[in-house]
Enzyme design. Structure first.
Site, PDB file in Angstrom:
ATOM      1  CG  ASN A  94      -1.742   1.237   1.428  1.00  0.00           C
ATOM      2  OD1 ASN A  94      -1.854   2.138   0.634  1.00  0.00           O
ATOM      3  ND2 ASN A  94      -2.363   1.220   2.526  1.00  0.00           N
ATOM      4  CG  HIS A 142      -5.889   1.847   5.166  1.00  0.00           C
ATOM      5  ND1 HIS A 142      -5.604   2.815   5.934  1.00  0.00           N
ATOM      6  CD2 HIS A 142      -4.792   1.013   5.054  1.00  0.00           C
ATOM      7  CE1 HIS A 142      -4.163   2.565   6.372  1.00  0.00           C
ATOM      8  NE2 HIS A 142      -3.813   1.403   5.744  1.00  0.00           N
ATOM      9  CE  LYS A 192      -0.192   3.092   4.731  1.00  0.00           C
ATOM     10  NZ  LYS A 192      -0.095   3.426   6.088  1.00  0.00           N
ATOM     11  N   GLY A 245       2.378   2.698  10.855  1.00  0.00           N
ATOM     12  CA  GLY A 245       3.411   3.770  10.462  1.00  0.00           C
ATOM     13  C   GLY A 245       3.730   4.061  11.761  1.00  0.00           C
ATOM     14  CD  GLU A 294      -3.187   5.500   6.474  1.00  0.00           C
ATOM     15  OE1 GLU A 294      -3.261   5.634   5.406  1.00  0.00           O
ATOM     16  OE2 GLU A 294      -2.358   5.067   7.306  1.00  0.00           O
ATOM     17  CD  GLU A 301      -3.419  -2.418   7.321  1.00  0.00           C
ATOM     18  OE1 GLU A 301      -2.465  -2.737   6.842  1.00  0.00           O
ATOM     19  OE2 GLU A 301      -4.246  -1.204   7.130  1.00  0.00           O
ATOM     20  CB  SER A 337       5.216  -1.564  12.184  1.00  0.00           C
ATOM     21  OG  SER A 337       4.827  -0.104  12.005  1.00  0.00           O
TER      22      SER A 337
HETATM   23  P1  PGA Z   1       2.810   0.410   7.564  1.00  0.00           P
HETATM   24  O1  PGA Z   1       1.361   0.751   6.989  1.00  0.00           O
HETATM   25  O2  PGA Z   1       3.321  -0.933   7.165  1.00  0.00           O
HETATM   26  O3  PGA Z   1       3.627   1.556   7.210  1.00  0.00           O
HETATM   27  O4  PGA Z   1       2.728   0.304   9.150  1.00  0.00           O
HETATM   28  C1  PGA Z   1       0.368  -0.421   6.783  1.00  0.00           C
HETATM   29  C2  PGA Z   1      -0.762  -0.041   6.365  1.00  0.00           C
HETATM   30  O5  PGA Z   1      -1.285   1.031   6.834  1.00  0.00           O
HETATM   31  O6  PGA Z   1      -1.121  -0.599   5.291  1.00  0.00           O
END
Ligand code: PGA
Length: 249
Positions: A9, A94, A11, A172, A96, A166, A212
Site C-alpha cells: 500500500n 483502510h 498510500k 506507521g 486512514e 491492521e 509496521s
Molecule cells: P505500515 O502501514 O506498514 O507503514 O505500518 C500499513 C498499512 O497501513 O497498510
C-alpha cells in the site's frame, strides 16, 4: 488452500515518475511462485504502473473506489474505471480512510459490493485503536466491525473477499503487533467467519496482517498459522524490502 499474499500500500507516496521506477524495480526481481504479489499505487500512477507490470506476475490494486457507478461525483473514481486500467484488487476501509474521510461500515459495505460486481477483489481492512486495545475490548470491536460490514454479504460475495487485520496503533508507528497478538486476532476472525458463514469460507479466506510489517519481522509473523501474508505500507516503498517480505513464507 489459501493464497499467500503480500500487498504494498503505497498510500500518498511517490510522484508518478518515482512510482514507475519503483514498479520497474519490483518487476525485475524474482519472488516465490507461491506468493501473490500486489502493488497499490495512488490513482494517478495506475495507468503507467499497469503497463510496467503487464508482463509480470505482479498484480495491481487501487487504494479506494467510489460506491457509485458514474456521474456527478467530483473527484471520485469508479470500480469500472479501475478494471479498465488493469486493477484486480482494491483496498477498502483502510483506517486512514475511516478516520480522515469518515467512511462508515455502511459505505464500506456498498464499496465492497461494487468491487465484487465488477470482478475486483476487495482487500477489506479492520482493526482497533490503541485505546480499544488497552481497554481490552478489541475482540468485541472487531466483531462489531465485521457484523456491520462483511457479515452482511452473501456467501457467494464473501468468497471473493480478502481481509486485512491492521491494528491502528501499529500502522506507521514502528510498533508491530507481536506474532502472538496478531495470531490471536486472525484466529478469532477466522472463527467468526466460520460461525457466521461456514468452515469452508473461514478456511479459504486469506487474512493479511498490516502494521509496521517489514523485511525483518515478516517471517515470524507469516509463520503463524492464521496469518496468510501482509498489507505493507512503509516497507513496500523499497523494492528490495518488499521482495524480501514476499519471500518470507
Ligand atoms: P505500515 O502501514 O506498514 O507503514 O505500518 C500499513 C498499512 O497501513 O497498510
Amino acid at each position: 488452500m489459501r493464497k499467500k499474499i503480500v500487498a504494498g500500500n503505497w498510500k500518498m507516496n511517490t510522484l508518478p515518475s518515482q512510482g514507475l521506477t519503483l514498479a520497474e524495480d519490483i518487476v525485475r526481481q524474482s519472488f516465490s511462485d507461491q506468493t501473490e504479489l500486489i502493488v497499490a499505487p495512488p490513482h494517478t500512477h495506475l495507468f503507467s504502473v499497469s503497463k510496467a507490470i503487464a508482463n509480470s506476475r505482479v498484480k495491481l490494486s487501487a487504494q479506494n473506489l467510489s460506491n457509485e457507478n458514474f456521474g456527478a461525483y467530483t473527484g471520485e473514481v469508479s470500480a469500472e474505471m479501475l478494471v479498465e486500467l488493469g486493477c484486480s484488487y482494491c483496498i477498502i476501509g483502510h483506517s486512514e480512510r475511516r478516520q480522515y474521510h469518515h467512511e462508515t461500515d455502511e459505505i464500506l459495505l456498498k464499496k465492497t459490493i461494487k468491487a465484487i460486481e465488477v470482478g475486483l477483489t476487495p482487500i477489506f481492512c479492520i482493526g482497533e485503536s490503541l485505546e480499544i486495545r488497552e481497554n481490552n475490548t478489541y475482540l468485541a470491536y472487531i466483531s462489531k466491525q465485521l457484523d456491520q460490514s462483511l457479515l452482511k454479504l452473501s456467501r457467494n460475495q464473501m468468497e471473493k473477499v480478502l481481509i486485512a487485520y491492521e491494528p491502528i496503533w501499529a500502522i506507521g508507528t514502528g510498533k508491530t503487533a507481536s506474532p502472538q497478538q496478531a495470531q490471536e486476532i486472525h484466529a478469532y476472525i477466522r472463527q467468526y467467519l466460520s460461525t457466521h458463514f461456514d468452515v469452508q469460507i473461514a478456511e479459504n479466506t486469506s487474512i493479511l496482517y498490516g502494521g509496521s510489517c517489514n523485511a525483518q519481522n515478516a517471517k515470524e509473523l507469516f509463520s503463524q498459522i492464521d496469518i496468510d501474508g501482509g498489507l505493507i505500507g512503509g516497507a513496500s516503498l523499497k523494492a528490495n524490502d518488499f521482495i524480501t517480505i514476499a519471500n518470507s513464507f
